[in-house]
Design a protein around this motif. Sequence first.
Motif, PDB file in Angstrom:
ATOM      1  N   UNK A 308       0.971  -1.354  -0.021  1.00 26.93           N
ATOM      2  CA  UNK A 308      -0.019  -0.055  -0.053  1.00 26.93           C
ATOM      3  C   UNK A 308       0.704   1.202  -0.115  1.00 26.93           C
ATOM      4  N   UNK A 309       1.873   1.129   0.870  1.00 23.21           N
ATOM      5  CA  UNK A 309       2.898   2.376   0.603  1.00 23.21           C
ATOM      6  C   UNK A 309       3.441   2.662  -0.437  1.00 23.21           C
ATOM      7  N   UNK A 312       1.285   4.227  -2.961  1.00 22.83           N
ATOM      8  CA  UNK A 312       1.056   5.602  -2.684  1.00 22.83           C
ATOM      9  C   UNK A 312       1.951   6.622  -3.320  1.00 22.83           C
ATOM     10  N   UNK A 313       3.261   5.857  -3.402  1.00 20.49           N
ATOM     11  CA  UNK A 313       4.421   6.660  -4.171  1.00 20.49           C
ATOM     12  C   UNK A 313       3.910   6.690  -5.806  1.00 20.49           C
ATOM     13  N   UNK A 314       3.548   5.829  -6.523  1.00 23.36           N
ATOM     14  CA  UNK A 314       2.868   5.814  -7.601  1.00 23.36           C
ATOM     15  C   UNK A 314       1.602   6.735  -8.007  1.00 23.36           C
ATOM     16  N   UNK A 315       0.711   6.784  -6.991  1.00 24.55           N
ATOM     17  CA  UNK A 315      -0.358   7.581  -7.009  1.00 24.55           C
ATOM     18  C   UNK A 315       0.028   9.200  -6.964  1.00 24.55           C
ATOM     19  N   UNK A 462      12.085   1.662  -0.940  1.00 21.38           N
ATOM     20  CA  UNK A 462      11.316   1.373   0.126  1.00 21.38           C
ATOM     21  C   UNK A 462      10.755  -0.043   0.409  1.00 21.38           C
ATOM     22  N   UNK A 463      10.960  -0.889  -0.658  1.00 19.54           N
ATOM     23  CA  UNK A 463      10.647  -2.222  -0.729  1.00 19.54           C
ATOM     24  C   UNK A 463      11.617  -2.979  -0.358  1.00 19.54           C
ATOM     25  N   UNK A 464      12.846  -2.505  -0.479  1.00 20.28           N
ATOM     26  CA  UNK A 464      14.085  -3.202  -0.154  1.00 20.28           C
ATOM     27  C   UNK A 464      14.322  -3.135   1.518  1.00 20.28           C
ATOM     28  N   UNK A 465      13.853  -2.085   2.038  1.00 18.91           N
ATOM     29  CA  UNK A 465      13.704  -2.038   3.404  1.00 18.91           C
ATOM     30  C   UNK A 465      13.169  -3.023   4.075  1.00 18.91           C
ATOM     31  N   UNK A 466      11.882  -3.148   3.306  1.00 20.58           N
ATOM     32  CA  UNK A 466      10.814  -4.173   4.173  1.00 20.58           C
ATOM     33  C   UNK A 466      11.498  -5.799   3.805  1.00 20.58           C
TER      34      UNK A 466
END
Length: 672
Positions: A308-309, A312-315, A462-466
């Motif tokens: 979801x986060x 929101x970057x794409x949006x 952001x994904x890499x942090x997860x």
Amino acid sequence: MEVANETVIKKPKRLTSVVWNHFERVRKADICYAVCVHCNKKLSGSSNSGTTHLRNHLMRCLKRFNYDVSQLLSAKKRKKDNTLTIANISYDEGQRKEDFIKPAIVKYEPDQRKEEVFNLQSSWFDQERSRLDLARMIILHGYPLAMVEHVGFNVFVRNLQPLFDVAPNNAVEVSCMEIYEKERQKVHDMLSKLRGGVNLAVEMWSSPENANHVCMTAHYVGDDWKLQKKILNFVTLDSSHTDDMLSEVIIKCLMDWDIESKLFGVTFDDFSTTDAIILRIKEQISENKSRLINGQVLDVRSAAHVINSVVQDAMEALRVVIQKIRGSIRYVKSSQSIQGKFQEMAQQTGIDSQKNLFLDFPIQWNSTYVMLETAIQYRSAFCQLVDLDLDLVLSDEEWEWASSITGYLKLFIEIINVFSSNKCPTANIYFPEICHVHIELIDWCKSPNNFLSSLAAKMKAKFDKYWSKCSLSLAVAAILDPRFKMKLVEYYYSQIYGSTALDRIKEVSDGLKELFNTYSICSTLIDQESALPHGSLPGSGNDGRDRLKGFDKFLHETSQSQSAISDLEKYLDEPVFPRNCDFNILNWWRVHTPRYPILSMMARDVLGTPMSTVSQESAFNAGGRVLDSSRSLLTPDTLQALICTQDWLRIQSDDSGPSSSHYALPLYVETN
């Protein structure tokens, strides 16, 4: 009135109970009687005798059933201070006794006794039971406590059962708290007997009054190998809460429920939550933790929240384009003539779409996807709208951006649907979906379009942090799926890491073995403790510390080569289980527990880990979880009691859905 030389007592004050609608109070000498107006039976009418015996008589009085209840009520003169008027709301006077529908049997508790089921012909009215039934109904369906003060509800109750005294708002609240304490003890007893571990999901909520709340839910695989969850606490935080406060709230929850020694992992809904919180939890419970050594607690972040986060970057990157498309759709839908003209242009340009233009609901990003997808199909028709405001006209480049990002959103929607629609979301289902996102992000970063590649790089960071925090947990859960084992990790890691894949695969293998060895040591200690009197090991001393735990670990590690093949080695060496759509992983492990006694203990805890904390109803909600206004005004203790007890009482069934009649009203509302 006189009855056999008995004098009717002039009532000096109003007899408040409705039971006196059916009795006359008379005195003979110094003794007071209550005379039934239906059968003339005399019962004690002393003020010290109460009214319970009178109520019980009315329920057994056969002659009473020959009268219409509404006629009896209207025959009694109402006092002026009675604010409820039911004169115009009553049963049909000509209704016959046999026309009444026999009440259906409704059971709230599995252990409810048969004699407690209400039946007009064989039982009697029980005020106490009805009081608790009302409170239980309010809890179960999320009704406001104030409903007991509503005129319509009181009219309904009086016509249905005149003997029931509807309690005021505060009394119902007390009844709800009574049910909460009773049900809480049941949950506590159940958790104390649980043989497997417990995973705690931590979710943040807010309210219209800007108050912050934290909901803590226990996820676990029960002794019957069914995936279950129970809300343990719903705590209202101080307005100035910090990470320290949140960790203290979590620790207090664990201690209050006596599950700190059973804790396997903690899942946070916000993937950006600081590591300091989980460190403080580990430090606090490490001394009491016997299930896993060194106070190890699995630290997980919600997969759905990170997606979801990223969305929101794409949006945000497409915000201007989305606003233009919204404005264009509003213009087309502003009149019938413009809509007709637009459809003609669509036909002339060869558009053969069956979808109608759609305006999104901004806080539901899946609706924005539908709007973009439909608008892109009508691109050529929009380009021919010469009278469209120039500020709403999209360039060819903007249309390309919209098309590409809509493709991104389609992937994310498919994955969120997998997470939220699964009725048994065991941890093994997440690894392939998350790996697919990882591979796609790597590919998107290679886009020749600078706008798209820069957006993909931001999303991937952001994904890499997860991924760095949760990849091992995801992989271990996938390995414990007998259809995949290590092969699935090898398949995806070769695509993600390329030339360094073997090193990454070895990290997963080492982590898996380390976790298994921990369970092997734990199993050895449990066997030794059960074989000794008082469950203590030699040399433990009065302080309860076992000074030879290090030796047990050393013995286990140095004896591996001498012992028989381990559960883990045996499991990994055997062929994978055939893939089929009806496969139930928990049932597979239940059946194979005798074959893998230690590994099955580990599988129970790992598969019960909530890798995502988003419900199906809020899966695409970008506005956060917010309490509805009626609940946000309750005191913190009452709010927690209602939310927790509602969860505990909710009927669980495999075929139930959000539209089922037993489901509670939503606890949240959507916000911008």
